[in-house]
Each structure stands twice: as C-alpha cells, then as structure tokens.
Design a protein around this motif. Sequence first.
Motif, mmCIF file in Angstrom:
data_model
loop_
_atom_site.group_PDB
_atom_site.id
_atom_site.type_symbol
_atom_site.label_atom_id
_atom_site.label_comp_id
_atom_site.label_asym_id
_atom_site.label_seq_id
_atom_site.Cartn_x
_atom_site.Cartn_y
_atom_site.Cartn_z
ATOM 1 N N MET B 1 12.177 -44.039 5.890
ATOM 2 C CA MET B 1 12.976 -42.804 5.760
ATOM 3 C C MET B 1 13.189 -42.477 4.281
ATOM 4 N N GLY B 75 17.870 -35.021 19.037
ATOM 5 C CA GLY B 75 17.567 -36.363 18.544
ATOM 6 C C GLY B 75 16.276 -36.881 19.168
ATOM 7 N N ARG B 76 15.799 -38.020 18.627
ATOM 8 C CA ARG B 76 14.582 -38.606 19.220
ATOM 9 C C ARG B 76 14.851 -39.000 20.658
ATOM 10 N N THR B 121 16.929 -37.891 13.741
ATOM 11 C CA THR B 121 17.738 -39.071 14.038
ATOM 12 C C THR B 121 17.537 -39.485 15.491
ATOM 13 N N ARG B 122 17.948 -40.735 15.795
ATOM 14 C CA ARG B 122 17.810 -41.195 17.174
ATOM 15 C C ARG B 122 18.670 -40.342 18.108
ATOM 16 N N ARG B 123 19.950 -40.223 17.762
ATOM 17 C CA ARG B 123 20.869 -39.430 18.590
ATOM 18 C C ARG B 123 20.877 -37.976 18.125
ATOM 19 N N VAL B 413 24.106 -39.921 9.437
ATOM 20 C CA VAL B 413 22.762 -40.437 9.683
ATOM 21 C C VAL B 413 22.841 -41.879 10.195
ATOM 22 N N THR B 414 23.689 -42.677 9.554
ATOM 23 C CA THR B 414 23.854 -44.061 10.015
ATOM 24 C C THR B 414 24.312 -44.091 11.471
ATOM 25 N N ASN B 417 21.709 -42.972 14.018
ATOM 26 C CA ASN B 417 20.592 -43.896 14.246
ATOM 27 C C ASN B 417 21.027 -45.171 14.956
ATOM 28 N N GLU B 418 22.318 -45.272 15.236
ATOM 29 C CA GLU B 418 22.813 -46.448 15.969
ATOM 30 C C GLU B 418 22.314 -46.440 17.410
#
Lengths: 419, 419
Positions: B1, B75-76, B121-123, B413-414, B417-418
């Motif tokens: 990233m 999100g992803r 981001t994941r979420r 972002v943190t 991505n959790e």
Amino acid sequence: MPELRIDGARLCHSLEQLGAVGSYEEESTGLKGVNRLALTNDDRAGRQLVKRWFEEAGLTVRVDAIGNTYGRRAGREDDATPVMSGSHIDSVPTGGRFDGPLGVLGALEVVRTLNGAGVTTRRPIEIGFFTDEEGSRFGTDMLGSATACGRIELDTALALRDANEISVGQELSRIGFRGSARPRLDPPHAFVECHIEQGPILDARGMELGVVTGVQAIHWRELTIRGKSAHAGTTPMELRRDAGRAIAHIQVALDEMITSGRYGAGMRATIGRITLRPNLVNVVPGRASCTIDLRNPSDEAMARACEELRARLDGIAQNLGVEITGRETAATASVSFDERVRTLIAERMVAAGIKHEDILSGAGHDAQEFASICPAAMIFVPGQFDGISHNPREYSTPEACTAGIQILLDTLVTLANED
Amino acid sequence: MPELRIDGARLCHSLEQLGAVGSYEEESTGLKGVNRLALTNDDRAGRQLVKRWFEEAGLTVRVDAIGNTYGRRAGREDDATPVMSGSHIDSVPTGGRFDGPLGVLGALEVVRTLNGAGVTTRRPIEIGFFTDEEGSRFGTDMLGSATACGRIELDTALALRDANEISVGQELSRIGFRGSARPRLDPPHAFVECHIEQGPILDARGMELGVVTGVQAIHWRELTIRGKSAHAGTTPMELRRDAGRAIAHIQVALDEMITSGRYGAGMRATIGRITLRPNLVNVVPGRASCTIDLRNPSDEAMARACEELRARLDGIAQNLGVEITGRETAATASVSFDERVRTLIAERMVAAGIKHEDILSGAGHDAQEFASICPAAMIFVPGQFDGISHNPREYSTPEACTAGIQILLDTLVTLANED
C-alpha cells in the motif's frame, strides 16, 4: 348659566370607539387590548378619528410641527389666554383603552356639553392630544408636551429614532401629522388633565377620585453591555465575559438599593427590557442591552440613587470583565402641581359629595410639562383590578370616568370664567 | 500500500467553499461568519453542495428520513460492517466555518485521497453529515445522529418545532431532504469524528492535536416564568410579580452553585437566551422565558446539580410570587470513548511526531451518539484566539486541520482493513 352635566354614556361610547382602533386580542386571556404605538398606522387612525371629532364639535383645529393636535373653542374675550386640557392617545404596545384617551375624550366631552348647553366661557378653551407620551417607541416620554412647553427642542424631538432607525420627523410626515403650527406654546391661563391612576391606592382606600399633588421624579437609562460570546460547553467559567450575567448583577444591585431604605420607601426600579446576543441556549452572551426605570418622589434621593447606580455599574463591569455604557433616555424632576388649582378641584369634589384624597402620581403625565409654564393640576380616576394599566385588563368603571370628567368640566368652566 | 497523504490545500479550499454558503459579515468587526441554521435555505444550499461532492467522489449517496446524508465507498469485502466518519454542516446563527464542516469535509478528503491513490479498503467506508447537531433551531442537539443511533424516535424528531411553530418534518420536505433511507443504523465497525476543540486548552498547552476521552454530561432546560405585568411607575415594589427579576435570581443561584464547589471544578452553567414580555422600559415584565445550559464531566454531580436547581427554582417562584415551569430540551449523559480506538489514534499521532494529549470534550458531538452502538472516538484540532467558537472569529490553521485529517485518514484506513 344652566347646570352643566356631562353625558357619561356619550363619553364611554367615545372611549369604546377609540379603543377599537389598534385593538388586539390577548392570546392567554382573550381580553381586548390596545396597541397604538406612537406614529404607527394605528396611531394615525386614532389621530384622524379624534381630529374629526374635534372638527365635528366646532373646534378650530391646528396640528403643530411635532404632531400635537389642538382644538380651540372661542371665548367671549377671545384674546384672553386660554384654559387648556388634554392628554395623549398613543399607547404602549400592550395597553388598555383608558390610559390617555380618558383625558382627551373627557376634554372633548366637556366641549360637547358646553356646546349642547349653548354656554360660552369668558376665556377660550383649548383641548388637545400630545405626541408619544408613552415614550415606548422613541425612548423619550412626554415627547409632544415637553416640546410644546420648552423642555425639549423641536429639532431634538424630530431627530429621535426608534429601534428600526426611523425618526420621529419621518414618521410624522408619513402619517400626515407634521403640522405647520408653531410647537412652542404661549403660557395658557391654566392646564388641567384627567387621567386614570394606574395604581392600586385610590381603590384600596375606598376613594372615588384623587387630586394629584405632583409627579415623582423619573429616570430612564439604556445600557449596552459588551462582553465576549463563547461556547457554553467549552469555555471555563473563569474565562467568561458574560454580558447577560451582568444584567442579573444589575438587578441584584437595584434590589439591594431599594431594600437598603437609603432612598426612601417610594423608590422604585424596573428592568423592563432585555436583549441578549446571540440569544442562543449554548452560547455565552457576548452582547446585551437593558433599560432601567427609576422613580422617586424626591429629586434629592433620585440624584443620590443615580450616583450609587453609576458606581455599581462600574463595579459590575470590572468584576465581570465587561464594558457597560449607558445613556439617559429620560429624566424628569419631581413636579408639584399648582396649589390654587388643586384647591379649586378639591372644592368641586366636596360640592359634588365625592370621596377623594390627595395622591402623588407614580407615572409621568403631560400635565407635568405644563406645570413649568402655567398653573397646572390633575384629576385621577381609580382603576379596577389593583389599578392595573399598560395591560388589556386596564379598566375604570363608567361611574368613575363620568365623575372624573364632571369635575374636569366644573374646574375648566370655573377657570375659563376667571378674569 | 502506498503512503497516503491527504491534500491540505484541497481540504482548506473545500472548507472555504462551504464556508461561503450562508456567510454574513459581522457588523462590529467586518469578519465573515456563517449562518446555516438547520433546515433553512442556506442549510439546504450547503447540503446540496456537499451531496454533489460526495457524488463526484464516486460515493453511493443515501438520504434518510431525518435528513442525515451518507456517502458509501465500497470495500473489498462489501458485506463487512463499514467504518464510519462524519459530523454536521448546520451552524449556530453566528457560527464559524470549522465547527462541523471540518469533520465532514475531512472525511470527504480521506475518500478523495483513497480515490487518488487507487486504494480499496477491506471494509466499506461511510461518511456523512447529520441533521441539526447544534440544536439551535429545534431545541434538541445531535438530532440526526441521535435518531440514527436510537436515542430519539423518528416521529419525535420529525415533530419538533422551531420558534415559529414549523416542524422538522415540514422543513425536511420543503428543502428536499426528507429521504427514503431507514434512519436507524446497523452498528458499524467503528465511528471516528474529527472536530475543532472549541476551547482554549490544547493551544494553551502547546498541543498540536487532542485525543478525546469523552464528552461531559449536558442538560438543557427551557423555563417559562409567569408573573404580572404592571406599570413601572405606579406599582409599589412589594406588590410586584416581576417575571424578569426571577431570571436574575436564577442567574445568582447558578453562580452560587458553581462557586460552592459542590459540583466540581468542571461544572458550567449558562443562561444564553432571555425573552421578556412586553419588553418595555416602563412595564414590569409579566412573562419571561430563558434557557439554562448545564455541563458537568460527572453524571452523578450533574444529577445532584439538577436537583438543587429544581429546589432553587421553587424557592425563587415562591419568593417573587411568580410561576416557573420548565421542560428539559436536552439531556445527555457523559460519554467515554472507546479505549481501543483512542489508543489507535494516539499511536498514529506518536508515529507522525505530533504533540498531543488526552482531552475531555466540553461540547456535545455526533460521535457521542455512536458511542452507544459501536466503538467510537474523536480527534480534536486546536483553535486560535482561545479556541473561540460559535463566532465569526472561529479559526484553526491549515496546518492544524491538515494534521487532524491526516490522523483521521490513518485511523480510518487501519480500522477499515481490520478483520
């Protein structure tokens, strides 16, 4: 000369008709109040109505440069100085129908009675209504009569502005009452005004009428307080400069001054108007203004009270970190009415079998301006409900109004037939 | 990233553009303030602008039934609960351009930065602005977020009325922001809000940013005082029932409660709004209303303070012969923000070499509503001029704003991505 009796029903009917001009219904009670703030459209409508009645009564009408409106009834010796009577028809925004109109329409009823009886007095009789007696709009009470009697200069009076920065002069022109007659009056032979008491005393003491001995001193002050507006949640108390809080401290100072007894039992103080800015629940007020109304029967006590107030304001400003500036918007010395005319009024009451006593006026009246240029006096008519006034509940009975105006008639005729 | 850096100039430009909507010039200073009272035409203009920016940033926009407006960035794993951020864009009538907008446009800047870097981001990330956070117009603060988080029922919120008896529901329909989305939110993964401090503490202590530990308890009360209007000149002091004087006594009671120390050093009280009727120099006020704003870091101390206040009001009413009725217009318990998210924020500040410390919020914020449904926290940006806010002088430097939003980005972002 025939016995002269005023027509109480006609008087009350006129009071009712004028009371319908600018009337409004009070939300909480359903009572009808009067809102004829000086030089508004409603005041104009009231003025036009009364002026027409003056003309219909055969009076010679003149309007002066400050909007005072007079009706003259010729005397047998028409060059003699006239006897005058009158009051005001403007009201506070939440007024009743008697405060002012009783004295104007009562004087008109005197003229109508003389006309009906075909009586001509030796001296002319002049009746009138005076501009902005209340002072509610332009901040200076007895504005018209003070200009007529010389306490206020015409230019000063015309330049006064209301909260919307509209001047007296502009409004007089707009409503068609900026007349051409010279405002300053030559001293008349005498001036007598009938007015409601606007207080609880006469009724509480079982009196039918009052002979007014004088008027207490009045002092009005308008204060502007500058602090610093700030967030109510985040600003620590010790860092605040709260302009609204200053008004609370001023109220406490006034309370203390009164209860100290230093200024006599007759000392009165009122904070009647308050404005905060920005006036929001969660903002410390950065700016505030308020009015202070002081009354005292003694000029000397009033002067001392004003001095203490000034010192107190300085102390409050320093304590709270705010700036307090002020201007005097009205200040009238106490007035003593003419003893001879008072005696004459009291004699007429005795002759009519009316229970009466002497009373000091708590409110300012047009007659006090005339006291500086001629013998002047007043008759008080008691009010119901503790004499409540400046309120839709303001009420005097037809009997009381009729009795007061009958005495006004008797007194004016006596004065008008004097050499 | 890639390393993600927000664009401070773009952020400040957006703040400036939104600040021009509903801007006005303060008479006394010439400074530009902001007046975007909730659900007015100016608030609508601000809403439309920010909503367009959300759309231009590629967000999926939805408006809910209380006018809260959200923009969603996929999100992803788009079914995962989202990470949320946001604040408000309504203002007090005399506000500045940072209170609220920094948190909304800062969240937008986070999205723009992620877009520019092509990072997903994941979420999902959802950003938004909430209706009437200030409570200046409809009397209840955090209205939109409280409805979204379940403290206030939708029907109750829609039925609230302003001083002109216009309801929230009517105004939402009128300005086109009565949306169809369900207002009650499913608990998100976390909520983080960036806001200006609105107080003097961080700047006075040389801090660049603050980690907000929680919000003090808030209690708002609106009082109506019924006395009896009366003539200021004629009514003896002992017969008065002065509704305005009661407010002065209430202020004195609050002063005494604070200086007693009984409720801790953090107790704050403000009378921010006062109305007198009839509000005239020579009439004893017959009716008055005022607001009381109480703050305390401790719920227990606040409860005791409210109890003493109620007893004091009863005493004042009895002493002055007036009737005092009141209603609670807002009451929020103190809030503690989530320790894990606070630690995460503090770690990001340490990594960036930013001088910071923990701070308790004196003001209410939308994030405190989220604290009841998910892990929530806040970042404070210090203000200039003793942190003055709710005022045209409100100002935070571009450096401070940029630093705060950079930490918001790092934190979001943190969290996003959790797992």
